[in-house]
Design a protein around this motif. Structure first.
Motif, short mmCIF file in Angstrom:
data_model
loop_
_atom_site.label_atom_id
_atom_site.label_comp_id
_atom_site.label_asym_id
_atom_site.label_seq_id
_atom_site.Cartn_x
_atom_site.Cartn_y
_atom_site.Cartn_z
N GLU A 1 77.33 84.77 -33.25
CA GLU A 1 78.93 84.36 -33.44
C GLU A 1 79.50 85.14 -34.54
O GLU A 1 80.45 85.63 -34.69
CB GLU A 1 78.97 82.96 -33.75
CG GLU A 1 80.61 82.41 -34.17
CD GLU A 1 81.39 82.52 -32.67
OE1 GLU A 1 82.48 82.87 -32.74
OE2 GLU A 1 80.57 82.60 -31.48
N THR A 2 78.56 85.57 -35.72
CA THR A 2 79.02 86.26 -36.77
C THR A 2 79.26 87.80 -36.38
O THR A 2 80.37 88.31 -36.68
CB THR A 2 77.92 86.35 -37.87
OG1 THR A 2 77.87 84.89 -38.27
CG2 THR A 2 78.48 87.23 -39.13
N GLN B 1 82.55 87.78 -34.08
CA GLN B 1 83.79 87.80 -34.95
C GLN B 1 84.05 88.86 -35.82
O GLN B 1 85.11 89.58 -35.94
CB GLN B 1 83.60 86.66 -35.88
CG GLN B 1 83.67 85.16 -35.27
CD GLN B 1 83.53 84.21 -35.94
OE1 GLN B 1 83.54 84.02 -37.43
NE2 GLN B 1 83.70 82.55 -35.69
N LEU C 1 79.67 94.68 -41.46
CA LEU C 1 78.67 93.67 -41.66
C LEU C 1 77.50 94.64 -42.49
O LEU C 1 77.16 95.74 -41.84
CB LEU C 1 78.08 93.37 -40.62
CG LEU C 1 78.94 92.00 -39.95
CD1 LEU C 1 78.31 91.66 -38.66
CD2 LEU C 1 79.23 91.07 -40.82
N ASP D 1 80.36 92.60 -45.41
CA ASP D 1 80.15 91.49 -45.66
C ASP D 1 78.35 91.20 -45.53
O ASP D 1 77.95 91.81 -44.31
CB ASP D 1 80.55 90.33 -44.78
CG ASP D 1 82.15 90.17 -45.18
OD1 ASP D 1 82.49 90.78 -46.11
OD2 ASP D 1 82.89 89.71 -44.31
N LEU E 1 75.00 90.33 -43.64
CA LEU E 1 74.43 89.46 -42.66
C LEU E 1 72.97 89.22 -43.17
O LEU E 1 72.29 89.89 -42.95
CB LEU E 1 74.61 90.19 -41.39
CG LEU E 1 74.07 89.42 -40.18
CD1 LEU E 1 74.91 88.13 -39.92
CD2 LEU E 1 73.91 90.51 -38.88
#
Length: 383
Positions: free
Chosen positions: A14-15, A18, A26, A44, A46
């Motif tokens: 899901e991450t 998105q 990521l 970001d 992960l």
């Protein structure tokens, strides 16, 4: 895929999906022990540290499958309990090192020249691409690897092609005998002997040449590790020591406990050569060249591994062009392994690729990660 594995990967899927939809970068991270390696860190985080655990281990088949977030130290302890090991001796560079980071960095330790690299023992992977899709490549035995061996592309890709979930590795039994010779030899004589020994049926496993500048006068040391059958190691040691003496040097057999600690320090870059840079602006460079390459005419402190195939050097960032020219002339390439404080991110970590190779890599990136969200800028500043 088992239900347990599916449950663990649902949040990761899901991450990624998105992030792809939003075009949000990521940064894939396990233990963070290899964060220093590569071009840049952005996006970001992960976090893969919770995606850990042994999926299957068949000691009699010499195969282990683990989740990518599994601690490397835990895997090595499990193998050692069965008298087995990862023969390429992957460096940890910190207690948090994971199996996923081991594969993504593609780094191998002192035994690499004799035993093979990470990719040579990678049987298969399960991964997420940049669209959040599960992909499975390879298998758990060599005969299952048919067609394009895509799993090995993951070794050294630094997470730019996918998020590693599960990794299957071939392992080997521990060698029954080991001995380390400490020889006093200058660089040209050491390289000549290593090339000579490389053409003989010797249980040569690892080597390291370094100049001890702290001694007065400075001393040159060649360390050679033998591994294999007891009879082979016992027969090789005296003949190799005789070769050293014939070359004008001195040789002795080290205590195995001390030698083991020294080889571990070499693997983890904890030797004085690595921990005491000659100047504040010195960067650690990694020159990969053919083992037959002669001594490189460069005015920088060196440590040589892999029977001559790996030359570590401390040199300022301003020497980048010179180092890469010399490495290319020798048939290899130079990597900025650890940068000094203040060195701009714009300085290329990896030797720029030829246009055709760059086109291939960019094409692979586009196929695996169309939105370009996985570890962008880690291999190259512009993608």
């Amino acid at each position: 895929m088992t239900p347990d594995t599916a449950d663990m990967t649902d949040p990761l899927v899901e991450t990624v999906r998105q992030a792809a939809a939003a075009g949000r970068p990521l940064r894939i991270r396990g233990g963070g022990s290899k964060d220093f390696y590569g071009q840049a860190l952005q996006g970001d985080v992960l976090d893969m540290s919770l995606h850990a655990g042994v999926i299957s281990y068949e000691p009699s088949e010499l195969v282990v499958t683990v989740r990518a977030g599994t601690k490397l130290a835990e895997l090595e302890a499990l193998l050692a309990g069965q008298g087995q090991c990862l023969p390429f001796e992957p460096p940890h560079f910190g207690p948090g090192a994971t199996v996923g980071g081991m594969v993504a960095s593609g780094l191998s330790g002192p035994a690499r020249a004799s035993s093979g690299a990470v990719r040579d023992f990678l049987l298969g992977v399960v991964m997420l691409n940049g669209k959040g899709e599960h992909l499975t490549f390879g298998g758990q035995v060599m005969k299952n690897v048919a067609g394009y061996d895509v799993s090995r592309l993951m070794a050294g890709a630094l997470g730019t092609l996918g998020v590693l979930l599960d990794v299957s590795l071939k392992v080997l039994p521990l060698a029954p005998a080991e001995a380390t010779l400490r020889c006093r030899l200058p660089e040209p004589a050491a390289l000549a002997l290593l090339q000579r020994w490389g053409g003989q049926p010797l249980p040569l496993n690892a080597s390291c040449w370094v100049r001890d500048a702290s001694a007065s006068p400075a001393e040159n040391f060649l360390f050679v590790r033998l591994r294999g059958a007891v009879a082979a190691v016992q027969a090789a040691s005296p003949s190799m020591m005789a070769d050293v003496q014939a070359a004008g040097g001195q040789a002795e057999v080290m205590d195995n406990a001390q030698a083991g600690a020294d080889w571990a320090a070499c693997r983890e870059q904890l030797l004085p050569f690595f921990t005491q840079p000659p100047a504040l602006d010195s960067c650690l460079w990694r020159l990969s060249v053919p083992q037959t390459a002669p001594a490189l005419e460069l005015p920088f402190a060196q440590l040589i591994e892999w029977h001559g195939g790996l030359r570590w050097m401390w040199a300022p960032a301003t020497a980048a062009v010179l180092l890469r020219q010399v490495a290319q002339k020798a048939g290899g390439h130079a990597t900025l392994f650890r940068r000094a404080a203040g060195v701009p991110d714009e300085l290329a970590v990896f030797t720029p690729l030829a246009p055709v190779h760059s086109r291939i890599q960019r094409g692979l990136k586009a196929q695996f990660d169309p939105a370009g969200i996985l570890n962008p800028g880690r291999l190259s500043a512009d993608w």
